[in-house]
Design a protein around this motif. Sequence first.
Motif, mmCIF file in Angstrom:
data_model
loop_
_atom_site.group_PDB
_atom_site.id
_atom_site.type_symbol
_atom_site.label_atom_id
_atom_site.label_comp_id
_atom_site.label_asym_id
_atom_site.label_seq_id
_atom_site.Cartn_x
_atom_site.Cartn_y
_atom_site.Cartn_z
ATOM 1 N N TRP A 163 0.829 -1.194 0.000
ATOM 2 C CA TRP A 163 0.000 0.000 0.000
ATOM 3 C C TRP A 163 0.868 1.251 0.000
ATOM 4 N N SER A 164 0.419 2.253 -0.709
ATOM 5 C CA SER A 164 1.049 3.566 -0.632
ATOM 6 C C SER A 164 0.486 4.302 0.580
ATOM 7 N N SER A 165 1.096 5.433 0.911
ATOM 8 C CA SER A 165 0.568 6.244 2.012
ATOM 9 C C SER A 165 -0.845 6.712 1.703
ATOM 10 N N ALA A 166 -1.106 7.012 0.432
ATOM 11 C CA ALA A 166 -2.446 7.453 0.027
ATOM 12 C C ALA A 166 -3.462 6.331 0.207
ATOM 13 N N GLU A 167 -3.060 5.097 -0.109
ATOM 14 C CA GLU A 167 -3.968 3.959 0.048
ATOM 15 C C GLU A 167 -4.283 3.731 1.523
ATOM 16 N N LEU A 168 -3.270 3.863 2.375
ATOM 17 C CA LEU A 168 -3.495 3.712 3.811
ATOM 18 C C LEU A 168 -4.487 4.766 4.304
ATOM 19 N N ALA A 169 -4.276 6.007 3.890
ATOM 20 C CA ALA A 169 -5.171 7.093 4.303
ATOM 21 C C ALA A 169 -6.594 6.849 3.805
ATOM 22 N N ARG A 170 -6.714 6.336 2.595
ATOM 23 C CA ARG A 170 -8.034 6.074 2.017
ATOM 24 C C ARG A 170 -8.774 5.018 2.833
ATOM 25 N N ARG A 171 -8.074 3.994 3.248
ATOM 26 C CA ARG A 171 -8.704 2.934 4.017
ATOM 27 C C ARG A 171 -9.040 3.382 5.441
ATOM 28 N N GLU A 172 -8.189 4.223 6.007
ATOM 29 C CA GLU A 172 -8.441 4.694 7.365
ATOM 30 C C GLU A 172 -9.690 5.562 7.430
ATOM 31 N N LYS A 173 -10.041 6.203 6.326
ATOM 32 C CA LYS A 173 -11.229 7.054 6.312
ATOM 33 C C LYS A 173 -12.509 6.253 6.550
ATOM 34 N N ASN A 174 -12.473 4.967 6.230
ATOM 35 C CA ASN A 174 -13.646 4.113 6.413
ATOM 36 C C ASN A 174 -13.701 3.485 7.798
ATOM 37 N N GLN A 175 -12.757 3.858 8.659
ATOM 38 C CA GLN A 175 -12.716 3.300 9.997
ATOM 39 C C GLN A 175 -12.934 4.401 11.031
ATOM 40 N N ALA A 176 -13.292 3.997 12.244
ATOM 41 C CA ALA A 176 -13.414 4.953 13.340
ATOM 42 C C ALA A 176 -12.064 5.615 13.573
ATOM 43 N N SER A 177 -12.078 6.865 14.000
ATOM 44 C CA SER A 177 -10.834 7.601 14.190
ATOM 45 C C SER A 177 -9.995 6.973 15.294
ATOM 46 N N LEU A 178 -8.685 7.207 15.224
ATOM 47 C CA LEU A 178 -7.797 6.670 16.247
ATOM 48 C C LEU A 178 -8.108 7.272 17.611
ATOM 49 N N ASP A 179 -8.540 8.520 17.636
ATOM 50 C CA ASP A 179 -8.893 9.151 18.910
ATOM 51 C C ASP A 179 -10.049 8.411 19.575
ATOM 52 N N ILE A 180 -11.034 8.021 18.778
ATOM 53 C CA ILE A 180 -12.179 7.286 19.322
ATOM 54 C C ILE A 180 -11.737 5.925 19.839
ATOM 55 N N LYS A 181 -10.909 5.240 19.065
ATOM 56 C CA LYS A 181 -10.436 3.918 19.484
ATOM 57 C C LYS A 181 -9.610 4.019 20.768
ATOM 58 N N ARG A 182 -8.759 5.020 20.831
ATOM 59 C CA ARG A 182 -7.934 5.209 22.024
ATOM 60 C C ARG A 182 -8.807 5.512 23.238
ATOM 61 N N GLU A 183 -9.824 6.325 23.036
ATOM 62 C CA GLU A 183 -10.711 6.701 24.133
ATOM 63 C C GLU A 183 -11.522 5.519 24.639
ATOM 64 N N ARG A 184 -11.922 4.643 23.718
ATOM 65 C CA ARG A 184 -12.758 3.497 24.101
ATOM 66 C C ARG A 184 -11.951 2.385 24.769
ATOM 67 N N ALA A 185 -10.645 2.397 24.587
ATOM 68 C CA ALA A 185 -9.820 1.286 25.058
ATOM 69 C C ALA A 185 -9.646 1.281 26.570
ATOM 70 N N ASP A 186 -9.557 0.072 27.113
ATOM 71 C CA ASP A 186 -9.244 -0.109 28.528
ATOM 72 C C ASP A 186 -7.739 -0.171 28.757
ATOM 73 N N HIS A 187 -7.009 -0.607 27.724
ATOM 74 C CA HIS A 187 -5.546 -0.698 27.800
ATOM 75 C C HIS A 187 -4.963 -0.254 26.460
ATOM 76 N N ILE A 188 -3.713 0.222 26.503
ATOM 77 C CA ILE A 188 -3.018 0.639 25.283
ATOM 78 C C ILE A 188 -1.658 -0.044 25.226
ATOM 79 N N VAL A 189 -1.336 -0.596 24.055
ATOM 80 C CA VAL A 189 -0.012 -1.163 23.798
ATOM 81 C C VAL A 189 0.646 -0.324 22.716
ATOM 82 N N ASN A 190 1.792 0.257 23.031
ATOM 83 C CA ASN A 190 2.531 1.061 22.060
ATOM 84 C C ASN A 190 3.448 0.144 21.258
#
Length: 214
Positions: A161-188
């Motif tokens: 995937w190119s960077s543009a393809e990654l960005a295109r696919r991420e648009k169809n998913q919930a934002s990272l901020d939402i996922k981070r907020e909903r999480a009980d734990h975070i793994v970096n």
Amino acid sequence: MDNSPTPGPARHKPVIGLLGAPGSGKSFVAKVFQEHGAGVIDADRLAREALDEPTVRETLRQWWGDAVIDEHGRVDRRAVGERVFDDPAALRRLEAVVHPRVHAGRAAMRAKYEADPGVRAIVEDCPLLLEQGLDGDCDVLVFVDAPQAVREARVRERRGWSSAELARREKNQASLDIKRERADHIVNNGAERLLAYEQARRVLSQILQPSEPA
């Protein structure tokens, strides 16, 4: 994946849902959990198996022709993706064929892991866990984080995937901020895999602690 409730007996093992963007390394974290006694339900693998079923393959061939069949006679996932990614109607039609099979596979694996005394927890590794409402079927949510540059490098190397393809696919998913907020734990899960490994191991230990004797 299908958001129907998973049938089966009442569970007692913690069910862990993984959240993260493409390239964040959810599969890596799932493998760490698996090494330490968790049973992993890989929705992507179940979807690939569904596409390999002869009846599904022939259905897709009837819809889109031989262009979606590769040189080995299997469904070309990239070619199918190109036909459904920006076509909601085509995507719904594909999901109507694939999702029931994936759901059945998930239910079977869930029951198998529940009955296996060697399995300490169940991991739902589903790319669209929040988007498909499967988070409600989990006891704990773990967000796998990684820097943008690292994720771009991973998907370029592993998926082409190119960077543009990654960005295109991420648009169809919930934002990272939402996922981070909903999480009980975070793994970096950046470039330091050993650190990510240890974080994942500690997170699993914290999840299991309330449900296992000391």
